[in-house]
Design a protein around this motif. Structure first.
Motif, short mmCIF file in Angstrom:
data_model
loop_
_atom_site.label_atom_id
_atom_site.label_comp_id
_atom_site.label_asym_id
_atom_site.label_seq_id
_atom_site.Cartn_x
_atom_site.Cartn_y
_atom_site.Cartn_z
N ALA A 48 -13.67 5.32 4.25
CA ALA A 48 -13.49 6.81 4.88
C ALA A 48 -12.01 7.21 4.22
N THR A 49 -11.06 6.28 4.48
CA THR A 49 -9.80 6.54 4.31
C THR A 49 -9.27 6.29 2.95
N GLY A 50 -9.61 5.61 2.09
CA GLY A 50 -9.48 5.26 0.89
C GLY A 50 -8.42 4.03 0.83
N ASN A 51 -8.13 3.57 1.98
CA ASN A 51 -6.97 2.13 2.11
C ASN A 51 -7.74 1.00 1.76
N GLY A 52 -7.31 -0.04 1.40
CA GLY A 52 -7.73 -1.32 0.96
C GLY A 52 -8.41 -1.90 2.13
N ARG A 53 -9.75 -2.54 2.15
CA ARG A 53 -10.22 -3.13 3.18
C ARG A 53 -9.23 -4.24 3.64
N TYR A 54 -8.48 -4.78 2.86
CA TYR A 54 -7.86 -6.29 3.34
C TYR A 54 -6.72 -5.76 4.15
N ALA A 55 -5.98 -4.76 3.55
CA ALA A 55 -4.67 -4.33 4.04
C ALA A 55 -4.95 -3.69 5.49
N LEU A 56 -6.06 -3.21 5.65
CA LEU A 56 -6.67 -2.21 7.02
C LEU A 56 -6.97 -3.48 7.96
N GLU A 57 -7.64 -4.69 7.44
CA GLU A 57 -7.70 -5.41 8.51
C GLU A 57 -6.78 -6.18 8.99
#
Length: 76
Positions: A52-61
């Motif tokens: 939804a945000t376009g952020n990387g999954r790993y960085a968000l986690e």
């Protein structure tokens, strides 16, 4: 820097707390189920928020885990 939502941080907290409870007792499938469910919910939310945000999954986690496990000191 990636900023996770409050919802994601709360789901991470729930998974961490469920892990603490599960590992404080001898292993049973029933005893660990709440942790596994909380972790699955958190992972699904990370994926959805990343998309939804376009952020990387790993960085968000990692940002959510850092906020929960290593919070910044309150400067007030």
């Amino acid at each position: 820097m990636v900023k996770p939502s409050e919802n994601l941080i709360n789901l991470c907290r729930a998974a961490v707390e469920a892990h603490r409870v599960a590992t404080a007792q001898p292993y049973t499938t029933e005893g660990w189920r709440p942790w596994m469910d909380a972790a699955e919910t958190f992972q699904a939310a990370v994926t959805a928020e990343a998309e939804a945000t376009g952020n990387g999954r790993y960085a968000l986690e990692q940002a959510a885990k850092k906020a929960v496990l290593h919070p910044e000191p309150d400067e007030s």
